[in-house]
Every structure is written in structure tokens, then in C-alpha cells.
Motif scaffolding. Structure first.
Motif, PDB file in Angstrom:
ATOM      1  N   LEU A 103      35.752  45.672  49.120  1.00 23.41           N
ATOM      2  CA  LEU A 103      36.869  44.735  48.761  1.00 23.41           C
ATOM      3  C   LEU A 103      36.895  43.301  49.396  1.00 23.41           C
ATOM      4  N   TYR A 104      36.373  43.681  50.663  1.00 23.13           N
ATOM      5  CA  TYR A 104      36.242  42.343  51.519  1.00 23.13           C
ATOM      6  C   TYR A 104      35.099  41.435  51.088  1.00 23.13           C
ATOM      7  N   HIS A 105      33.817  42.322  51.080  1.00 23.26           N
ATOM      8  CA  HIS A 105      32.626  41.336  51.248  1.00 23.26           C
ATOM      9  C   HIS A 105      32.314  41.136  49.687  1.00 23.26           C
ATOM     10  N   VAL A 106      32.794  41.712  48.596  1.00 23.23           N
ATOM     11  CA  VAL A 106      32.535  41.544  47.195  1.00 23.23           C
ATOM     12  C   VAL A 106      33.799  40.942  46.433  1.00 23.23           C
ATOM     13  N   HIS A 107      34.804  41.704  46.405  1.00 25.25           N
ATOM     14  CA  HIS A 107      35.970  41.125  45.402  1.00 25.25           C
ATOM     15  C   HIS A 107      36.657  40.109  46.085  1.00 25.25           C
ATOM     16  N   SER A 108      36.974  39.926  47.546  1.00 28.89           N
ATOM     17  CA  SER A 108      37.785  38.894  48.103  1.00 28.89           C
ATOM     18  C   SER A 108      37.173  37.631  47.981  1.00 28.89           C
ATOM     19  N   LEU A 109      35.777  37.396  47.680  1.00 28.14           N
ATOM     20  CA  LEU A 109      35.166  36.142  47.601  1.00 28.14           C
ATOM     21  C   LEU A 109      34.495  35.748  46.260  1.00 28.14           C
ATOM     22  N   SER A 110      34.300  36.757  45.299  1.00 25.16           N
ATOM     23  CA  SER A 110      33.369  36.451  44.314  1.00 25.16           C
ATOM     24  C   SER A 110      34.237  36.128  43.151  1.00 25.16           C
ATOM     25  N   GLY A 111      35.463  36.152  43.090  1.00 21.65           N
ATOM     26  CA  GLY A 111      36.276  35.753  41.629  1.00 21.65           C
ATOM     27  C   GLY A 111      36.288  36.658  40.852  1.00 21.65           C
ATOM     28  N   VAL A 112      35.749  37.943  41.256  1.00 18.81           N
ATOM     29  CA  VAL A 112      35.625  38.981  40.214  1.00 18.81           C
ATOM     30  C   VAL A 112      36.681  39.983  41.014  1.00 18.81           C
TER      31      VAL A 112
END
Length: 193
Positions: free
Chosen positions: A18-27
Motif C-alpha cells: 500500500l505504501y510503496h505501490v498504491h500511495s504513489l502510483s495513482g492506482v
């Protein structure tokens, strides 16, 4: 001991994704995970806090159906998620360029969410409150857990259009469908039919 380690690992694995993918990817994700990210975007409140509050409410609802062991297992998973998310927030993102690769972000996000959540569900707990609600619906109505997830997921994806462009929501939809399936597969993995 194996069950407790599974709950801790599942919560940590989910927090990492959630931190390393979703919180910054706009997905984004659906359900409470997506709602946590929505509230972080609009009100700057950390998912480490919002997940704990919303989950406590949903656990109370799930307690009557799933029992006191469920609450204990869920508390371990939720605390693991919140503590690990808070720790991950202290460090920079591993791959900040992930925003430019939404398909990869959707696939990676689905793996982290689906497997992390699935491990916790398999161990008898729920990282997030919507996991508790999905488990209750699955048990009461006799439907596969992945279908129970999709209702709240689609609702939150609709709300997420307030800050995520439609083209990114399509990738989020892919994440939601894949992560829901992975939760079901992970939960049933190795169990006799």
C-alpha cells in the motif's frame, strides 16, 4: 505460532504494498484500503490511523458472526499493518517512477493486497474492517469471499474519481478484480474442498 506469524507477515506485506505501490502510483484499491488512500489525499490523515479506526468499527460488527478468536487475530493483523505502514512512512518510496507505469502498479498492487489480505483471512483474521465484512457476508450468504469484496471495492473506486483520473481508475479496477481473486485463492490454497 505459525498462525500468529502469518497474521503479522500478512499485515506487513499489505502495508508494504500500500505504501510503496498504491500511495504513489495513482492506482488505488477499493474497500477500506482505497478509502484510507482517499482520506489521506483529501485530508492528509495517514492510513496508519484511518485504517485502525474504521477497522475497529467493522470488527465490532463482525465479532457477533465470526467470534472472539476472530477479533484477537484481526487485532494482531491490524496492529501489524498500522505499525509497519508507520515505519515505511519514515523512508522514501522504493520506486517513485511507478506512477509512469500504471499497468505494473496495478499488477504489483494486486499481488501485495491479495496475498497479504489472503494470508490474514486464512489465519482467521482481517487486516481491514472490510475484510471482516466480506468474511461475514461470505459466511452468512455462502458466496465466495472474492465476490463479497467487490461490492465495497466498486463503491470506493467510484468515490476515488474525485482525485484519480478515469484512465487511472481503469487500472484500479484491474487491481481490485485481481486482488479479490488472489484473496480467495490464498485463503483456499491447500485446503481440502
Amino acid at each position: 505460532m505459525k498462525k500468529w506469524l502469518g497474521l503479522i507477515f500478512g499485515g506487513a506485506f499489505l502495508a508494504f504494498g500500500l505504501y510503496h505501490v498504491h500511495s504513489l502510483s495513482g492506482v488505488t484499491e477499493g474497500g477500506l484500503l482505497g478509502l484510507n488512500l482517499l482520506l489521506e489525499y483529501w485530508f492528509h490523515v495517514s492510513p496508519a490511523v484511518t485504517n485502525f479506526v474504521f477497522s475497529a468499527i467493522c470488527y465490532f460488527i463482525g465479532w457477533r458472526t465470526l467470534g472472539k478468536d476472530f477479533i484477537l487475530h484481526s487485532a494482531v493483523a491490524a496492529v501489524s499493518f498500522s505499525l509497519c505502514y508507520r515505519i515505511f512512512e519514515q523512508f522514501p518510496h522504493i520506486y517513485p517512477g511507478l506512477y509512469e507505469l500504471p499497468l505494473l502498479a496495478a499488477l504489483l498492487g494486486a499481488v501485495f493486497v491479495g496475498v497479504g489480505t489472503g494470508i490474514c483471512v486464512r489465519c482467521g483474521g482481517a487486516v481491514c474492517g472490510d475484510d471482516a465484512l466480506a468474511m461475514c457476508v461470505s459466511q452468512k450468504l455462502g458466496v465466495k469471499i472474492e465476490y463479497a469484496y467487490m461490492v465495497s471495492d466498486f463503491l470506493v473506486l467510484g468515490l476515488s474519481l474525485s482525485y484519480i483520473p478515469l484512465r487511472r481508475i481503469v487500472y484500479s479496477l484491474l487491481t481490485v478484480i485481481l486482488s479479490s481473486k488472489l484473496v480467495g485463492i490464498t485463503q483456499r490454497l491447500g485446503k481440502k474442498k
